[in-house]
Motif scaffolding. Sequence first.
Motif, PDB file in Angstrom:
ATOM      1  N   TYR B 336      -4.114  49.147  42.879  1.00 47.86           N
ATOM      2  CA  TYR B 336      -2.853  49.881  42.875  1.00 47.86           C
ATOM      3  C   TYR B 336      -3.009  51.236  43.568  1.00 47.86           C
ATOM      4  O   TYR B 336      -2.179  51.618  44.406  1.00 47.86           O
ATOM      5  CB  TYR B 336      -2.305  50.071  41.460  1.00 47.86           C
ATOM      6  CG  TYR B 336      -1.202  51.094  41.448  1.00 47.86           C
ATOM      7  CD1 TYR B 336       0.010  50.837  42.080  1.00 47.86           C
ATOM      8  CD2 TYR B 336      -1.406  52.364  40.894  1.00 47.86           C
ATOM      9  CE1 TYR B 336       1.002  51.798  42.145  1.00 47.86           C
ATOM     10  CE2 TYR B 336      -0.427  53.324  40.962  1.00 47.86           C
ATOM     11  CZ  TYR B 336       0.787  53.041  41.586  1.00 47.86           C
ATOM     12  OH  TYR B 336       1.750  53.996  41.669  1.00 47.86           O
ATOM     13  N   LYS B 359       4.086  47.261  42.855  1.00 49.28           N
ATOM     14  CA  LYS B 359       3.601  48.157  41.800  1.00 49.28           C
ATOM     15  C   LYS B 359       3.748  47.482  40.439  1.00 49.28           C
ATOM     16  O   LYS B 359       2.830  47.516  39.609  1.00 49.28           O
ATOM     17  CB  LYS B 359       4.411  49.460  41.838  1.00 49.28           C
ATOM     18  CG  LYS B 359       3.996  50.495  40.817  1.00 49.28           C
ATOM     19  CD  LYS B 359       4.757  51.804  41.032  1.00 49.28           C
ATOM     20  CE  LYS B 359       4.376  52.812  39.953  1.00 49.28           C
ATOM     21  NZ  LYS B 359       5.046  54.120  40.173  1.00 49.28           N
ATOM     22  N   LEU B 362       0.953  44.743  40.083  1.00 52.63           N
ATOM     23  CA  LEU B 362      -0.409  45.210  39.831  1.00 52.63           C
ATOM     24  C   LEU B 362      -0.530  45.884  38.466  1.00 52.63           C
ATOM     25  O   LEU B 362      -1.471  45.608  37.713  1.00 52.63           O
ATOM     26  CB  LEU B 362      -0.842  46.175  40.941  1.00 52.63           C
ATOM     27  CG  LEU B 362      -0.925  45.569  42.352  1.00 52.63           C
ATOM     28  CD1 LEU B 362      -1.142  46.667  43.383  1.00 52.63           C
ATOM     29  CD2 LEU B 362      -2.025  44.506  42.439  1.00 52.63           C
TER      30      LEU B 362
END
Lengths: 394, 394
Positions: B336, B359, B362
Motif C-alpha cells: 500500500y 486502497k 490492500l
Amino acid sequence: MELRSQSTPEQIQRAHHSIKNRISKDFAKDKISRMFNGAGISVQGKNKWDIRVHDERFYNRIFLKWSLGFGESYMDGWWDTEALDQLIHRLYTSNTAYKKSNFPAKLDMYKARLINQQSKIRAQKVAHVHYDLGNEMYADMLGDTMQYTCAYWKQAQTLDEAQAHKLDLICRKMHLQKGEKILELGCGWGGFAKFAVENYGVEVDAYNISKQQVEYARKRTRGIPVTIHLADYRDAQGTYDKVAAIGLCEHVGYKNYAALMEVAHRCLKKHGIFLLHSIANNFSTTHSDPWFNKYIFPNGMLPSIKQLGETMEGLFVMEDWHNFGPDYDRTLMEWYHNFDRHWPIYQEKYGERFYRMWKYYLLSLAGAFRARRIQLWQVVMSKDGVPGGYESVR
Amino acid sequence: MELRSQSTPEQIQRAHHSIKNRISKDFAKDKISRMFNGAGISVQGKNKWDIRVHDERFYNRIFLKWSLGFGESYMDGWWDTEALDQLIHRLYTSNTAYKKSNFPAKLDMYKARLINQQSKIRAQKVAHVHYDLGNEMYADMLGDTMQYTCAYWKQAQTLDEAQAHKLDLICRKMHLQKGEKILELGCGWGGFAKFAVENYGVEVDAYNISKQQVEYARKRTRGIPVTIHLADYRDAQGTYDKVAAIGLCEHVGYKNYAALMEVAHRCLKKHGIFLLHSIANNFSTTHSDPWFNKYIFPNGMLPSIKQLGETMEGLFVMEDWHNFGPDYDRTLMEWYHNFDRHWPIYQEKYGERFYRMWKYYLLSLAGAFRARRIQLWQVVMSKDGVPGGYESVR
C-alpha cells in the motif's frame, strides 16, 4: 475319488465337498502368495522379511479374515518371520492389493456407523483392557518417563532423552508461562503434567478414565500443583490458558472429534492455545483395523485432515501442523526391544500368545509408520487466533 | 405531508413512498451504526479507525449490499477513515454480526454451485481483469522481486529482503537439489523460477495464462533453463522431481482443488514433494467476498483445511503445514505504501475511483489478516511419503 454314474448320493456329496475344499484352499494359497510376492516377500524364503509358514491353514485364515486373520495366525504360531517390522513395511509400500484394500473390515465399519463406540460408558473398555494391564510391564517397556506416545528424536540419542524432548517440545509449542493454568485431556501416567509443572511453573488439571493410570499419576505428582480427575474428558470444566490432548484423540472415535474440539474451545480463554498430539491417517475412515480393535485398542480410530479440519471450523485458527510420524517407528522399535528384554519377568503371568500378540502390535505399527501409511501429528490451534501470529517451534 | 380522506391517489402513493423511505433509512442507519459501535467504531468519531460519512445513503447501501455496498460506497467517496486497515481489523475481531454474517453473498454462493467458474475458458477472466493491468504499476507496488504473494518477515527488514527470504524458504522446504526438474503451476512474473534456477541450479517449467506476466517472465528468464508455457495449469505434462503452486490455489475455485492436486500428483515422481502456498480460510465456503469477486479477483476463492484435506486423500502424505498469515498484513501494508507513493504517476491513467478501490483492496485485506480471519498457508505434501520423514523448515 472318482465319480461314476453309479455313485451313491453320499459319495457324490463327499466328492463335491472335497473338491470345493481343495479348490478354495488352493485358490486362497495362490491369491495370498501372489500378494506377498508382489511385495517382494517369499514364503519359506531366506530374507529377514520372508515368511516361514508352519501351518497351511495360514492362507485360508488370511483370505477369509484379512488383517484379523494375519495377526491371529501369528499369535497362534502358524507363521514366523525374522523381521516383522520389515515385512509390514514391505506390504504397505509395495503391494497394491494390500495397500488399497486396507483390510476392508466392512462389518466393523457398519458397526462404527450405527453406534457411538466411544460413549462415556463404552469408552471405559479401552481403559480396562489396555491401560489397566499392569503398570510394571509398561514401566519396563516405556522407560523412566512412562511416556506412552511418540518420542521426538531430532536431537536425542536415547528413548528417555527423546521422550523428555517430546515433552519439552509440547511445552514450547504451547508457549507455557509461569503461573498459567493448563487443562490436560487424557493424561496417561501423569508424565506431561509433572514435566510441565516442574519445568515451566504451571498448574495442571487432568482428566483420565483409567484407574491404574490415575493412581500412578496421583502418586507421581503428589505435592506439586497437579489435580488428576478420574473422569471422562467431556466432564472438564473451567477456563484455562492452554489445553493439551496428548494421545487421546486416537481413542475418542470419529463421532467425537467435534466433542473433543468443543471441550477444548469451551475451556480455553480467548487467544488460548490447544495442542493436539495424535497418531493419524492419510485418509478418512470410520473404523479401525479389526486386529488392533480386537486385541490392542478397542474402539480406537485414527483421524484424517478432513475429519479434524471440519470439526475445527468455527472454533479454532489452525496455527501449525507438524508431522513426525517416522519418529514413532524408532520409538516403537525401542519399546519392542525393552519389552523383549524384560519378557522373562512376565512370561509366566501372560504366556506365549500374549508375547506374540504384543510383538505383532509393536512391530507391525513400526512398519506402518516406516511405510508412511500412518502419521504422527502435533496440531497447534488457537481460539480466535494468536494476535500477531504464532511462530512454529520444532 | 398530512394524509386526509380527500387526498388524491397520487398524494397517498407519494406519502407512502416517503414514509417507507424514511423508515427504512432510519432502520438501516440504526442497524449499521449499532454494528460499528459494537466494534468500537464511531461514525464521525475522532479515532483513526472511525468513519466519516459524507453521504447519508451510505447506511442503506451497506444494509442492502453488505460487503459490496461497503466497498463500493468507499470507492464512490461516500465515507472515509484515517486507518482503513484498523477499521477492518476492528470489524472482524469485535463485532459478532459482521463476523458471523461473512457478508452472506447468497447469490454468489448459488452461482458458484451451479457453474464451474474456473473452467479453462472462464479462468482467463482474472488474467485479463487483474494481472494484465500493466506491469509498471505492479513493479512500483511490489518492488524489485515482483513477488505478488506473501513475504516472509521472520528475519527480514525490508520488503525485498522478506520476498527473497520467502523464495528461499520455498526452495529449502522443497529440498531443491542441483539438476532437479521443477514444475511450477502459475508462475506470476517468473520470480520463483528465476530465483530457484539461479540459487539452486534446478530447471523450471512453468504454466501461466496471463499474457503480460508470461511475456515479462520470459524476458526475465532469458538464457537460463526456464520454460514458461502460456497455458492452463491443467495442461501440464511430464514427470518432475518437485512441484510448486505459489498463489495459484486462490484462483482455481473449490471445484478444482481436486484437479490441482491431481495435476501435481500426476506430474510428480515417487516420493516427490508438492509445495502449495495459498491464502486460506478458517472455514469452508463455496463463494468469495462479493466485493473482491467483482473488483479484484474475479472467480477467486479461499480454501479451508477440510477442502484441501479431502482432495489430498489417496494422493499425498501431508508432511508440514505452516501458517504465517500475519506476515501478509505487513506485506500488504508495504504494498500500500509503495502504491500510494507512486500514485501520482498513474493518477491520470486510472483516476480517483481506481485509487480508492486499490486502497480498499490492500488495506481491508491487511486488516483481515491482522484479525486472523484469513490465513497464509504453505503446505508441504509428498507422493507416497518421504522415506524416513520430512523435516520441517522455517
